[in-house]
Each structure stands twice: as structure tokens, then as C-alpha cells.
Write an enzyme that holds these catalytic residues in place. Structure first.
Site, PDB file in Angstrom:
ATOM      1  N   GLY A  81     -37.612  14.892 -30.330  1.00  0.00           N
ATOM      2  CA  GLY A  81     -36.946  14.111 -29.287  1.00  0.00           C
ATOM      3  C   GLY A  81     -35.604  14.712 -28.882  1.00  0.00           C
ATOM      4  O   GLY A  81     -35.164  14.530 -27.743  1.00  0.00           O
ATOM      5  N   ALA A 133     -36.540  12.012 -33.009  1.00  0.00           N
ATOM      6  CA  ALA A 133     -36.565  10.555 -33.048  1.00  0.00           C
ATOM      7  C   ALA A 133     -36.361  10.123 -34.496  1.00  0.00           C
ATOM      8  O   ALA A 133     -36.645  10.896 -35.420  1.00  0.00           O
ATOM      9  CB  ALA A 133     -37.907  10.072 -32.532  1.00  0.00           C
ATOM     10  N   GLU A 149     -43.180  17.997 -34.061  1.00  0.00           N
ATOM     11  CA  GLU A 149     -43.953  16.751 -34.200  1.00  0.00           C
ATOM     12  C   GLU A 149     -45.280  16.958 -34.899  1.00  0.00           C
ATOM     13  O   GLU A 149     -45.732  16.111 -35.679  1.00  0.00           O
ATOM     14  CB  GLU A 149     -44.183  16.123 -32.812  1.00  0.00           C
ATOM     15  CG  GLU A 149     -42.971  15.410 -32.226  1.00  0.00           C
ATOM     16  CD  GLU A 149     -42.040  16.343 -31.461  1.00  0.00           C
ATOM     17  OE1 GLU A 149     -42.167  17.578 -31.614  1.00  0.00           O
ATOM     18  OE2 GLU A 149     -41.179  15.847 -30.720  1.00  0.00           O
ATOM     19  N   GLU A 195     -36.399  17.329 -26.480  1.00  0.00           N
ATOM     20  CA  GLU A 195     -36.905  16.677 -25.264  1.00  0.00           C
ATOM     21  C   GLU A 195     -35.747  16.134 -24.420  1.00  0.00           C
ATOM     22  O   GLU A 195     -35.766  16.190 -23.192  1.00  0.00           O
ATOM     23  CB  GLU A 195     -37.898  15.571 -25.643  1.00  0.00           C
ATOM     24  CG  GLU A 195     -39.197  16.171 -26.206  1.00  0.00           C
ATOM     25  CD  GLU A 195     -40.149  15.132 -26.752  1.00  0.00           C
ATOM     26  OE1 GLU A 195     -39.756  14.416 -27.699  1.00  0.00           O
ATOM     27  OE2 GLU A 195     -41.274  15.023 -26.237  1.00  0.00           O
TER      28      GLU A 195
END
Ligand code: 3H9
Length: 653
Positions: free
Chosen positions: A100, A61, A123, A103
Site C-alpha cells: 500500500g 497496509a 502482497e 501504491e
């Protein structure tokens, strides 16, 4: 457009393009959603390849968006829709699929990666847990133990290992897009795999082993919130229905995102990327690094040599005689042996690296060197002699660096014919391991010399922080300052073990007295004696360390220092030291009193921050966040607290 859709016959190719690392921001989320809607609606499309432009797959992200309120479409929702697509999506991964990014790949039906790709959920290193389904989908694809390692450790895995664990379905042979197209075509007739969130999790193989793994995570976490939260959420992912686990994961992610620990770790992330940027070097060209010279084959010289060899830089090491050359080579060989034992290099690479090392006793062997680093004894006369020899035997374009940790490099430079080529490269021990490198900016250093120093740091994969010339540069100067203060706290009433315990509880891997015992007390004793004549007579001087040294208590190596060592490694508080402290206080007319851990830490932080501010005032450091980077990467300051200057309220990165 952050996501473009093209076609190869009946297969769509969705390409993400958001330089430099294809981070997921609003445009990427929106683009993915639109690509999904279009491919679902277009009856001619039978599968979609998700691939990225540039140097990497989606690296996570967009961390820069974390300070703002999340704007829909949210990534977890996009991934849930992706997972529910009626036609297969194949993630084609190169570079890094992180956070992300991984993911998203877990939301696809298949994953194929280049052999050099890396996949991970980092993360936790930003004080977070995966927030877009990673904790729920990963243990439904790979073993629970692998998921635990990846989620709580944050370390990416290489593609071949990812293939073994089932994280990816195939390695790409040759061109990634071609390989992904072939892979997709082979699966066109097959039934679509169930979305991961509709599958059952892989449960831990052994309850006892699982508990041990959990305990290890908590031990390493030292009070940090994110690894603990990651363990809790993984438990939920393994026991609760996926929908409930996904909701809980999102809630935890959002809570941690606004936690001070994550803000501090994000500060460090950007601080480390800002470090090493010297505005004056914009456009400056570094010199070549084809041949490195190292003067001295002691611990430091051998460590620097090994670091260079491991970065594929040929080295000529100069020593005073053949015995010293052999000893230097043996030290380098030991380091490479250790790298081989740990699986970092294999036997053939070990041999190839050693073949790049030449030893010599004559400086004439440096005639073709591009950069020479001296790592000889810390004595100004010895340094002058080395630079004099280098003046004679190296080409004027060769950059000359001193690895001194506190001597005045400007003075060394002034005594040479070309002061503009003299810089400092202050490595930390062990030089082949420690990430930090201080680049010392001497008064007359040319841009080319500094740019070459930075280029070397980059090549060695160090965090290179520029620092001006002063006693101790950034790191050792701050260390001296809070060491003086901790000695004063001792005299005022605390014990070494109370101070060390307070520092460990704060997050340092070890306290300052244990650290001194490990390093040996004699080096700083010699330095204090050297400075005695110029010391400010009004400055408070605490003599406890001197008394210990005079009593032969030089640290672990003599079995006694600030502590007693009966087994050579476990520090035991020693009444004799407490007596020396009490006598010192009495002689100074001090009535000792009790200290609580908070007061001890406040005193230490204040000393660091005060010295850090002086360093900024004198333009020794380029920016406050560089000081944080130095203290975190060279002195054990807990990363998740952001650094002393960050804690003092500096926000310049
Ligand atoms: C996450 O994904 C949360 C999700 O679970 C849930 C969401 C709902 N964002 O490192 P470099 C910039 S959390 C913004 O020098 P390299 C970086 O600042 C995220 N910017 O390159 C630099 O900018 P500049 C999980 C980012 O080749 C430039 O890119 N992901 C981001 O040495 C180049 O970076 C991570 O933690 C980002 N995510 O290494 C991965 N990443 O040029 C973090 C980088 O202005 N990233 N930038 O200084 C990395 O580990 C490395 O950047 C990477 C490339 C290995 C990708």
C-alpha cells in the site's frame, strides 16, 4: 495525528507518522484524505511533498487490521482522489515503500527516493495481490515485464534500479526533504502529468517471452492461489479499461484476504517476528562481537566463517595443521567467489572480506575473541577436547558456542570451567545461505551469553529460534520423528516415490527420500547405530534404511540410495529397493496395502504435530509458532500452509 501538514512557503509537507513502519491504518487513510482536502482548498499551496517520519516510508497496509472488516475511507479511494489532485504531489521515499505504501506513491504525480530506499509489492508473500491499484498503475509506469516480476515475485527493487525502470523520477541527493522541495519547485510551471490510471498500459514486448514468464510463475507457485490470481489480474490490467481492472483487483484482493492461504502466511509473518524473543532476556545486554573464533574449517565451519565475514565480522579460524588451515581458507574463498559471481559482492569487497580472515593452528590466537563457535566432528570426546582448549585460551567473558546438531551441550558445558558461557548455535547447511539458526539454551547459560547468541543471529540476518537441549533440538527431532513414520509407511505398503510425490504435491520442494539421498544416508545410519543400545525395545523399528546402507546404497554420492541415479541427479525408482522393502515387511509379518496421498500426508503431519506437542510439553520450544518457523525455514515445510503447529490449530503468535 498520523498525518501532519506543515508549509515551506508555497509547498506543503504532509508527514506520515505511525511507528514503527508507518503502516496504513484507518488514522493514516483519514489523515491523508484530510491533507488532500486541505491542500486542494488552500490557494497558496502549489505542490505537496508526501514524506514519512522515522525509519521508513509507508511499508504497506496495516496487516493487523486484515482480520477486521475494512473501515472507510478505503485506501483505493484515497489513492484515486490523490491521483486526481489539481496540484502535484511528490512522494519522498526513504527506507521501504512497500505494498500500500508503493501504491500511495503511484497515486502521487512524482516519486523521488534516497539511494538506499527499496520499493516493492510484496502482497503475494502474504497470499494477496496488491489491493489499492498497484496491478493497474504499475504497468502504466514501467515495462509490463518489470510489473510482472514485481507483482508476482514480491521482491522489492533498490532505488537505483527503480530509477532505471522509470518507477521513480529521481534519486535524492543529500537530505530527502530538501531534495524533494527542490524537485517540486522545478516542476511548478509544468503541466501536471496524466494520472497513471488515465494512461495506457505498457504492453508485453514479446508474446512468446510473456508466456514463458507466466509459466515460470505458475511453476514456482506450486498450487498457491495468490501468484495465479496476480497473473490473471495483470492480464486484466493490460487489456481492460483501468476502471474495470481496478474494480476487479479490489474484488480479488478482498477474496484472497479471507482465503486460508493468506491467513497462514500472515501467521508466518508475525511468527517470524516473534521468534527470537526470550522473555527472560528483557533488558539483558549482549557482549561485543568484534572478534569471532571458528574451530574447524570443514563445510560447516567454512560456511559459518563466510556468513560472519559477509556480516563484516573479523574471524580467526583454528584448524589442526597448516594444510587444514589452507583447505579451510580455500572453502571460504570458494563461497566468496560464488557471491562475487552472483553479483552480491564486487572484487574489492571480496578482497576486503578475505583480509578479515586469519587462520591459525594455535588456540592462543583466540585470546581476544568475543565469541567462539566450534564446528568440529560430531563426537563427544572431540568436543570435550575443544572446550578444554578454549577454557585455557579464551577470556572468561568470551562466549563459547557449539554447532552440534544433536549432542548434549549441557554435558559439554559441565566439563568446562565456566558453564554459564556455553550455548549452542545450530546453523543449517549451507550456513551462509540458510536463514534459520537454532539458539540452544543450555541449563546454566547466562542471560549475557544468550543475548550475545541472539545478537549474532541478528547481525547475520538469521531467523534465530531458541530451543532447549534435547536430542535433535526442535528441527532435527521433528525430522527424526516423521522419518521414522515414513519408514513405517514404506513397510506398510507405500513406495519411496509415492511418499515423495505426496510431499511435493503438498508443497515441500522435495520428498523425504530424495532429501536423504541428497544428504547421504550414512550420517543417520551412524546415529541409529549409536542409539541402538538405548532404543526402547517396544518401539517399532524399521530396518529398511539400514539394509540399504549395508548394501552400499548411501545416496546420490554412490549412485544408489532410495533411488537409482544414472545421471547423478535424477531419482529413478529401483525395483531392488522395492524388493528390500517387501522383504522387510514379510520378515515383520506385515501384509502390505495401498496408501493414497492424503493418508500419507496425514500420517506425516500427525507425526510432526505429535513430536511438536512433546517439544512444547518439555519446554524445548518457547512457543508453538517457533516450531512452525523452524520447519518452514529449515525443512522445506510449505510456508503458505502456515506450519505444522498452525495446521494443528495452535494460535499463539
Ligand atoms: C498491503 O499493503 C496491501 C495493499 O496492497 C492493499 C491495501 C488495501 N503491518 O519486520 P520488522 C511490524 S499488504 C503491521 O521487524 P524490519 C512488525 O510486525 C502489506 N505491522 O522490521 C514489527 O512489529 P513488532 C504489504 C507491521 O526493519 C515491526 O513492524 N507490506 C507491518 O526488519 C517491525 O517490523 C508488507 O508486506 C505491516 N505492514 O523490516 C511489508 N510491517 O516490533 C511487511 C511491519 O511488534 N513488512 N510491521 O514485532 C516488512 O517487510 C518489514 O517489516 C520492513 C521492516 C521491511 C518494512
Amino acid at each position: 495525528m498520523a498525518v501532519t501538514l506543515t508549509r515551506m512557503d508555497d509547498i506543503a509537507i504532509a508527514t506520515v507518522e505511525n511507528p514503527p513502519v508507518n503502516a496504513v491504518n484507518y488514522a493514516v487513510r483519514q489523515g491523508l484524505l484530510e491533507a488532500l482536502v486541505q491542500t486542494e482548498a488552500d490557494e497558496e499551496i502549489r505542490a505537496t511533498i508526501l514524506i514519512c517520519a522515522g525509519r521508513t516510508f509507508v511499508a504497506g497496509a496495516d496487516i493487523r487490521e486484515f482480520g477486521q472488516p475494512p473501515k472507510p475511507p478505503h485506501l483505493p479511494d484515497v489513492i484515486t482522489l490523490l491521483e486526481g489532485a489539481t496540484k502535484p504531489w511528490v512522494a519522498a521515499i526513504h527506507g521501504s515503500a512497500l505494498g500500500g505504501g508503493l501504491e500511495i506513491a503511484l497515486g502521487c504525480h512524482y516519486r523521488i527516493a534516497t539511494p538506499s530506499a527499496r520499493l516493492g509489492l510484496p502482497e503475494v508473500t502474504l497470499g494477496l495481490i496488491p489491493g489499492a491499484g498497484g496491478t493497474v498503475r504499475l504497468p502504466r509506469l514501467v515495462a509490463a515485464e518489470t510489473a510482472l516480476d514485481m507483482i508476482t515475485g514480491g521482491k522489492p527493487v533498490a532505488a537505483p534500479k527503480a530509477l532505471d525502470s522509470g518507477l521513480i523520477d529521481a534519486l535524492a541527493d543529500g537530505d530527502l526533504q530538501e531534495a524533494a522541495l527542490r524537485f517540486a519547485r522545478q516542476r511548478l510551471g509544468e503541466t501536471l502529468p496524466l494520472p497513471l490510471s488515465a494512461q495506457s498500459p505498457n504492453l508485453p514486448r514479446d508474446a512468446e517471452d510473456w508466456k514463458t514468464r507466466q509459466r515460470r510463475v505458475l511453476d514456482r507457485a506450486r498450487g498457491q492461489a495468490a501468484p495465479r490470481a496476480a497473473l490473471e489480474i495483470l492480464d486484466t490490467a493490460l487489456t481492460a479499461p483501468a476502471k474495470e481492472a481496478l474494480e476487479q483487483e479490489r474484488e480479488t484482493f478482498l477474496r484472497l484476504k479471507s482465503h486460508p492461504e493468506s491467513a497462514a502466511l500472515r501467521h508466518v509473518f508475525f511468527a517470524e517476528r516473534a521468534a527470537g524473543q526470550l522473555p527472560r532476556l528483557k533488558g539483558a545486554e549482549p557482549g561485543p562481537l568484534d572478534h569471532i573464533g571458528i574451530i574447524g574449517g570443514g563445510t560447516m565451519g567454512a560456511g559459518i566463517t563466510a556468513a560472519c565475514l559477509l556480516a563484516d565480522l573479523p574471524v580467526t579460524m583454528i584448524e589442526r595443521d597448516t594444510d587444514a588451515c589452507d583447505a579451510g581458507r580455500a572453502r571460504v574463498t570458494d563461497i566468496l567467489d560464488d557471491a562475487q559471481r552472483r553479483g552480491l559482492i564486487d572484487a574489492s569487497r571480496h578482497a576486503a572480506l578475505l583480509s578479515q580472515l586469519t587462520t591459525a593452528t594455535d588456540y592462543a590466537a583466540l585470546a581476544a575473541a568475543d565469541l567462539v563457535i566450534e564446528a568440529v566432528f560430531e563426537d563427544m570426546a572431540t568436543k570435550h577436547a575443544v572446550f578444554k582448549a578454549l577454557d585455557t585460551h579464551t577470556r572468561p567473558v568470551c562466549i563459547l558456542a557449539s554447532n552440534t546438531s544433536y549432542l548434549d551441550i549441557n554435558e559439554m558445558a559441565r566439563a568446562t570451567a565456566h558453564p554459564e558461557r556455553i550455548i549452542g548455535l545450530h546453523f543449517f547447511s549451507p550456513a551462509h545461505v540458510m536463514k534459520l539458526l537454532e539458539l540452544i539454551v543450555t541449563d546454566r547459560a547466562s542471560d549475557r551469553a544468550l543475548a550475545t547468541g541472539l545478537a549474532l543471529g541478528k547481525r547475520l540476518r538469521k531467523l534465530t529460534v531458541p530451543a532447549g537441549v534435547c536430542d535433535g533440538f526442535i528441527g532435527n527431532r521433528i525430522l527424526s520423528s516423521y522419518r521414522r513414520d515414513t519408514d513405517a509407511i514404506l513397510q506398510d505398503g507405500a513406495t519411496p516415490s509415492q511418499i515423495d510425490q505426496a510431499m511435493r504435491d503438498f508443497g515441500f520442494p522435495m520428498g523425504i527420500f530424495e532429501m536423504q539421498d541428497l544428504a547421504g544416508l550414512d550420517i543417520s545410519w551412524a546415529m541409529r547405530k549409536r542409539r541402538a543400545a538405548t532404543r526402547d525395545p517396544d518401539e517399532r523399528y524399521v530396518d529398511i534404511a539400514d539394509t540399504l546402507c549395508e548394501a552400499g546404497r548411501l545416496g546420490r554420492k554412490t549412485g544408489r540410495g532410495w533411488y537409482l541415479y544414472t545421471d547423478g541427479k535424477t531419482p529413478i525408482p529401483d525395483p531392488e529397493v522395492e524388493q528390500i522393502i517387501a522383504q522387510s515387511a514379510e520378515a515383520a509379518g506385515i501384509t502390505r496395502r495401498a496408501f493414497d496421498p492424503d493418508e500419507i500426508i496425514t500420517r506425516i503431519l500427525t507425526a510432526m504435530q505429535h513430536e511438536g506437542q512433546e517439544i512444547l510439553n518439555e519446554n524445548i520450544a518457547e512457543r508453538a509458532s517457533d516450531i512452525d518457523v523452524v520447519m518452514i525455514n529449515g525443512y522445506g515445510f510449505p510456508r503458505w500452509r502456515g506450519g505444522p503447529m498452525y495446521m494443528a490449530g495452535h494460535r499463539d503468535s
